[in-house]
Design a protein around this motif. Structure first.
Motif, short mmCIF file in Angstrom:
data_model
loop_
_atom_site.label_atom_id
_atom_site.label_comp_id
_atom_site.label_asym_id
_atom_site.label_seq_id
_atom_site.Cartn_x
_atom_site.Cartn_y
_atom_site.Cartn_z
N UNK A 1 -5.54 44.94 17.03
CA UNK A 1 -6.84 45.45 17.46
C UNK A 1 -6.72 46.88 18.00
N UNK A 2 -5.80 47.06 18.95
CA UNK A 2 -5.62 48.37 19.58
C UNK A 2 -5.05 49.36 18.58
N UNK A 3 -4.12 48.88 17.74
CA UNK A 3 -3.50 49.78 16.75
C UNK A 3 -4.54 50.31 15.77
N UNK A 4 -5.48 49.46 15.37
CA UNK A 4 -6.49 49.87 14.40
C UNK A 4 -7.53 50.81 15.01
N UNK A 5 -7.90 50.57 16.25
CA UNK A 5 -8.97 51.35 16.87
C UNK A 5 -8.47 52.62 17.55
N UNK A 6 -7.39 52.48 18.34
CA UNK A 6 -6.92 53.60 19.16
C UNK A 6 -5.62 54.20 18.67
N UNK A 7 -5.01 53.59 17.64
CA UNK A 7 -3.71 54.03 17.14
C UNK A 7 -2.68 54.07 18.28
N UNK A 8 -2.66 52.97 18.99
CA UNK A 8 -1.69 52.76 20.07
C UNK A 8 -1.32 51.28 20.08
N UNK A 9 -0.19 50.96 20.70
CA UNK A 9 0.14 49.56 20.93
C UNK A 9 0.59 49.40 22.38
N UNK A 10 0.27 48.24 22.96
CA UNK A 10 0.73 47.91 24.30
C UNK A 10 2.08 47.22 24.21
N UNK A 11 3.01 47.68 25.04
CA UNK A 11 4.34 47.08 25.04
C UNK A 11 4.76 46.77 26.48
N UNK A 12 5.21 45.55 26.70
CA UNK A 12 5.61 45.12 28.04
C UNK A 12 7.08 45.43 28.26
N UNK A 13 7.35 46.14 29.35
CA UNK A 13 8.73 46.50 29.70
C UNK A 13 9.11 45.74 30.97
N UNK A 14 10.28 45.13 30.96
CA UNK A 14 10.74 44.38 32.13
C UNK A 14 10.21 42.97 32.15
N UNK A 15 10.60 42.23 33.18
CA UNK A 15 10.20 40.85 33.31
C UNK A 15 9.78 40.55 34.74
N UNK A 16 9.00 39.51 34.91
CA UNK A 16 8.61 39.06 36.24
C UNK A 16 7.76 40.08 36.96
N UNK A 17 7.94 40.16 38.29
CA UNK A 17 7.13 41.09 39.11
C UNK A 17 7.31 42.56 38.73
N UNK A 18 8.46 42.86 38.13
CA UNK A 18 8.75 44.26 37.77
C UNK A 18 8.20 44.64 36.39
N UNK A 19 7.59 43.69 35.71
CA UNK A 19 7.08 43.98 34.37
C UNK A 19 5.91 44.96 34.41
N UNK A 20 5.86 45.85 33.46
CA UNK A 20 4.76 46.80 33.37
C UNK A 20 4.43 47.05 31.90
N UNK A 21 3.22 47.50 31.66
CA UNK A 21 2.76 47.73 30.30
C UNK A 21 2.79 49.21 29.98
N UNK A 22 3.32 49.52 28.83
CA UNK A 22 3.37 50.91 28.37
C UNK A 22 2.59 51.02 27.06
N UNK A 23 1.77 52.04 26.96
CA UNK A 23 1.04 52.30 25.72
C UNK A 23 1.82 53.30 24.88
#
Length: 342
Positions: free
Chosen positions: A125-147
């Motif tokens: 969905x995001x790749x088609x509309x915004x030409x970006x992808x969400x990627x999760x880095x890390x695990x647990x409480x330290x996890x964060x999302x990078x576009x």
């Protein structure tokens, strides 16, 4: 090990022959005139604006040219193409790996897109509309999302089951192309073109007879042409004549309407085992020993188009035409317009 190498080489040769027959540009693509005319406009407009073509959705039964059209789109846009199928994409990292390696203006083709997993679909969905992808880095409480930004690309999705594609995904395609079964005249042009490429001598009358037996499908027409070439080489002088077509179709169990042995077996099973129907798809698939996917995607569309079979809310039902085809007496009154038994 040796047999594996041999079978692989045979498959490669079959793929090479199939690719050899595929048209490379829109002008060489036979049939589907309205679709071709519209695509030509969309492609020309995108090239003049120096933009990627809008995401394109190809819908139609197997063998009608969806993969070929995806390749043609890439060729017309003078861009590279990356091809995969939805069942081959198992995890988000599989899709992310492809998307992060597409180039600017390229074509990304996903076959059988209706089988895409929900997690991968949401990534698209995001790749088609915004030409970006969400990627999760890390695990647990330290996890964060990078576009992660992506180059602008064209997604071409192909499906035989448009109804199985979710509305959020299908609505994101800017161009929708419905590919219909081909007419006999269109198939005749395809067969003549393929015969020239394969260097097969075939009579004009033989071309028309072969077109009638090809179920409105170019893939089947080309497959039958290769088999008739074999019969002509071994049992004739190498020329495919009407006599060779008649002999070959009889040996292959295909009648003049393009119905195969299994088609007739399906109709006969519904009539003799289930009194003409209705019968559910799962029950029918078990009765005829055919996978339900093959039954719904390959056999039923053509039987319905030719008027031998009907889908109703209660199941599959044969028509009066099916009884006539098999030479069986129709002992029950039937409404030809609705296919409903009284």
């Amino acid at each position: 090990m040796q047999s594996s190498v041999i079978s692989t080489s045979f498959q490669e040769e079959a793929d090479r022959q199939e690719n050899m027959l595929r048209p490379k540009m829109l002008k060489d693509f036979q049939g589907q005139q309205r679709l071709k005319d519209n695509l030509a406009v969309f492609v020309k407009a995108a090239r003049e604006r120096k933009e990627p073509l809008d995401h394109t959705f190809l819908i139609g039964p197997p063998g009608l040219g969806k993969t070929t059209l995806a390749t043609i789109i890439a060729n017309e846009m003078e861009s590279e193409i990356r091809m995969t199928s939805a069942p081959a994409l198992d995890k988000p990292k599989d899709l992310a790996g492809i998307l992060t390696n597409v180039t600017e203006g390229s074509v990304f083709f996903i076959d059988e897109i209706h089988r895409l997993k929900p997690a991968l679909e949401e990534m698209l969905y995001i790749a088609m509309e915004d030409f970006e992808i969400d990627w999760v880095i890390g695990q647990g409480p330290a996890a964060r999302t990078m576009r992660i930004p992506l180059p602008k690309f064209t997604l071409v999705g192909a499906t035989t089951k448009a109804g199985s594609v979710s509305s959020p995904l299908s609505s994101r395609f800017g161009i929708t192309c419905h590919i219909d079964f081909y007419t006999e005249e269109e198939l005749s042009s395809i067969i003549s073109r393929s015969a020239k490429i394969m260097n097969v001598a075939i009579d004009e009358e033989a071309v028309m007879l072969l077109a009638k037996c090809s179920r409105g499908t170019p893939r089947i027409a080309n497959r039958l042409l290769r088999r008739l070439r074999d019969f002509a080489t071994v049992m004739a002088d190498g020329n495919v004549t009407p006599k060779v077509v008649a002999f070959g179709m009889d040996r292959l169990g295909i009648d003049s309407n393009g119905l195969e042995t299994q088609d007739r077996n399906i109709l006969r099973t519904i009539i003799e085992f289930y009194d003409g129907g209705p019968v559910g798809a799962e029950t029918l698939s078990i009765s005829v020993g055919e996978a339900i996917e093959s039954l719904e995607d390959f056999y039923e569309p053509y039987l319905i188009q030719k008027g031998y079979l009907k889908r109703t809310p209660r199941g599959r039902m044969t028509t009066k035409k099916a009884y006539e085809l098999l030479g069986l007496p129709c002992k029950r009154n039937m409404d030809d317009n609705q296919g409903i038994l009284f």
